[in-house]
Design an enzyme around this catalytic site. Structure first.
Site, PDB file in Angstrom:
ATOM      1  N   ARG A 133       0.822  -1.205   0.000  1.00  0.00           N
ATOM      2  CA  ARG A 133       0.000   0.000   0.000  1.00  0.00           C
ATOM      3  C   ARG A 133       0.867   1.270   0.000  1.00  0.00           C
ATOM      4  O   ARG A 133       2.014   1.245   0.429  1.00  0.00           O
ATOM      5  CB  ARG A 133      -0.936  -0.009   1.196  1.00  0.00           C
ATOM      6  CG  ARG A 133      -0.234  -0.037   2.533  1.00  0.00           C
ATOM      7  CD  ARG A 133      -1.250  -0.139   3.653  1.00  0.00           C
ATOM      8  NE  ARG A 133      -1.361  -1.482   4.181  1.00  0.00           N
ATOM      9  CZ  ARG A 133      -2.352  -1.911   4.952  1.00  0.00           C
ATOM     10  NH1 ARG A 133      -3.332  -1.098   5.275  1.00  0.00           N
ATOM     11  NH2 ARG A 133      -2.374  -3.137   5.407  1.00  0.00           N
TER      12      ARG A 133
ATOM     13  N   GLU B 131      -3.862   5.787   3.624  1.00  0.00           N
ATOM     14  CA  GLU B 131      -3.291   4.817   2.696  1.00  0.00           C
ATOM     15  C   GLU B 131      -4.172   4.615   1.469  1.00  0.00           C
ATOM     16  O   GLU B 131      -5.395   4.692   1.554  1.00  0.00           O
ATOM     17  CB  GLU B 131      -3.153   3.458   3.397  1.00  0.00           C
ATOM     18  CG  GLU B 131      -2.217   3.494   4.579  1.00  0.00           C
ATOM     19  CD  GLU B 131      -2.223   2.192   5.363  1.00  0.00           C
ATOM     20  OE1 GLU B 131      -1.183   1.878   5.946  1.00  0.00           O
ATOM     21  OE2 GLU B 131      -3.266   1.499   5.381  1.00  0.00           O
TER      22      GLU B 131
ATOM     23  N   ASP C 221      -0.967  -3.521  12.448  1.00  0.00           N
ATOM     24  CA  ASP C 221      -1.132  -3.321  11.013  1.00  0.00           C
ATOM     25  C   ASP C 221      -0.424  -2.083  10.483  1.00  0.00           C
ATOM     26  O   ASP C 221      -0.735  -1.606   9.414  1.00  0.00           O
ATOM     27  CB  ASP C 221      -2.609  -3.274  10.650  1.00  0.00           C
ATOM     28  CG  ASP C 221      -3.325  -2.142  11.357  1.00  0.00           C
ATOM     29  OD1 ASP C 221      -2.665  -1.395  12.098  1.00  0.00           O
ATOM     30  OD2 ASP C 221      -4.540  -2.009  11.157  1.00  0.00           O
TER      31      ASP C 221
END
Lengths: 351, 351
Positions: free
Chosen positions: B57, B68, B239
């Site tokens: 990403r 993102e 994440d």
């Protein structure tokens, strides 16, 4: 003084500027005035070039064309544009290039604007070209040749009239119908419009040559003998790998100005040159760090591929017009549960 | 047979699924059924993993969070998701994560769907976790501990019931109000819901441990002694760079499964490990190229960070529901002049 927290349910809505809204904005402000204002926004952002988070665009290439995302941020706002380039679309009645974009608040990541950018990109591209020409074209430039009379043509002509003082445009396209279309649209613009039957005829006497053709291949729209001393070339059409418009020899005779070298070396005319070939970043010229045009006889070339900061400026501009024009609707695009952790409950309660 | 060319003016409109529409879709189909169907779409796309154009990403980081863009393409469709992650948003009444996405036609670059993805991401994340657990969790797993009872919690619980056969969820959050919220929402779901006062209490007897907390820092939600033999860990919260949930020692005892190693090594739990540490790509397990769970006593870890292909699957799924649900409006998002080269004339004629 009490500062009131903006209501989250208000922030869950994103203003959306449709194509119809954009046309209303352009016609309300006037295309010449709007491009002049856009050029001011772009120039202001070029002056703070180093404060931007820059990255080459993210491209997905296919046999038919390319889809790109162009993000950038100045630390306060974040913007990106989605844009496609499909040269064969025109054959099927679709636009070669369509685009939309989003502006967001960096602090909380919430979008604050979603807008069509097909029309807006045409405006910002022409505004950028004319803004660059203010620094690069001969001061006496009054005549511009335009090779390629497609969707970008009239915007360029009007921006160059408003910002550079061009009085005559000399049009050529391999398709005479495109030239006739542009001539028709530019009637009453205040420009003297001269349709030409060849590229050679178009460039005769022109101090500025704008190339904006759409072929996805190494083309030679301009050959070396067509470019005389003192000319400024505004090269718009070469904007992806394998797509160029100028003969390499012209590049070798020119002083070359670019937006973002890392991107231009991949996508611009200079993909034909050695990766170490000297180019000047336009923002440095605007800042006075580098000279623009130095002599009356040199050939200057703005190898424009379109950069994310220009779209960012355009997004900022449109956001700033929302209140003044009222030309938008609000989209229910962001989930906004009363309790941010209760997304599931929000969904269930909607049933 | 005559093939009729779709009218361009029809194609200039982009179906838009708002948050209200998405809730209508979820409630109409039912969240358990919808996540089961989503898991099928995701699994089908994981089975053709190698046909996708994959890229990590594109992230814009700031002090407060990250924005993102997650693009991918299978050569026929192109999709991307815009998503933000701002842990401090919750404090101000905003969502930590909001998202929207677009699906496009690769052949002409035209978008065919714009949709909210805050709700949809919650669904696809849970569907992906449960789909992975089908291959990795012990077949006898009936009890799941859930550490972190925020926005993702109930979706995970329902997906694991529907796809894995979990019967009991043991909830813990540092904020008891979050646990109470999740317990309330899961009442009537068919799950036995056990609110717990500590992480240790929550993991007692659980064959699956799901961690989904939102702190942007190296946290230790699970310590080594909390993870017994045979457990499957579904790690959702780690994440982004600097954001992890598991103690490094747990990773060293686990067999680790990931979506896209290039991205997970930057963003997942395994950012704590040597870049050469062996991990298994989930798609290879689904394809039968690599084993999933091999023994009853091994610890399996799905180090999930969320990958663009999952969003692509979700976008395809929603597009396929448009006709069936009618839950969308059409946005005038793409300029569509009668003559593609006459963008300027289209604008002027609108005045």
């Amino acid at each position: 003084m009490t500062t009131q927290k903006p209501s989250p349910s208000r922030l869950a809505m994103v203003p959306f500027v449709s194509v119809a809204h954009m046309m209303e904005i352009v016609n309300g402000i006037g295309s010449a005035k709007m491009m002049t204002e856009l050029a001011e926004y772009i120039e202001r952002d070029f002056r703070r070039w180093e404060s931007f988070d820059k990255t080459p665009r993210v491209a997905a290439h296919s046999n038919e064309g390319v889809i790109e995302l162009m993000p950038t941020s100045d630390g306060e706002n974040y913007g990106f544009k989605y844009v496609n380039g499909h040269p064969k679309n025109m054959r099927d009645g679709y636009q070669t290039v369509t685009a939309f974009g989003v502006l967001s608040n960096v602090d909380n990541g919430y979008p604050v604007l979603l807008t069509e950018m097909t029309v807006l990109t045409a405006l910002r591209t022409a505004a950028t070209s004319a803004m660059a020409a203010k620094y690069l074209a001969p001061k006496s430039a009054r005549t511009m040749a335009m090779i390629g009379n497609g969707a970008q043509c009239e915007f360029q002509a009007i921006a160059f009239r408003a910002l550079v003082g061009v009085e005559e445009v000399r049009l050529f396209d391999i398709d005479p119908a495109a030239t006739a279309k542009a001539a028709r649209n530019l009637a009453g613009s205040g420009l003297r419009v001269v349709p030409c039957r060849s590229k050679e005829e178009a460039v005769a006497g022109a101090e500025v040559i704008t190339t904006c053709t759409a072929d996805k291949q190494y083309a030679t729209i301009l050959t070396d003998n067509m470019v005389g001393a003192g000319v400024h070339i505004n090269a718009i059409g070469g904007d992806c790998p394998g797509k160029t418009e100028l003969h390499r020899d012209i590049l070798l005779r020119s002083e070359i100005f670019v937006e973002y070298p890392e991107q231009t070396r991949i996508e611009g005319e200079i993909q034909q040159l050695d990766p170490g070939h000297a180019v000047t970043e336009l923002w440095r010229v605007i800042m006075g760090e580098e000279p623009g045009r130095r002599t009356e006889t040199q050939i200057t070339l703005f190898d424009s591929v379109g950069f994310a900061i220009e779209d960012f400026s355009a997004l900022r501009y449109i956001r700033d017009q929302l209140e003044r024009t009222g030309a938008y609707i609000e989209l229910d695009m962001l989930a906004d549960p009363d309790d941010p952790r209760d997304l599931f409950g929000m969904v269930r309660r909607a049933s």
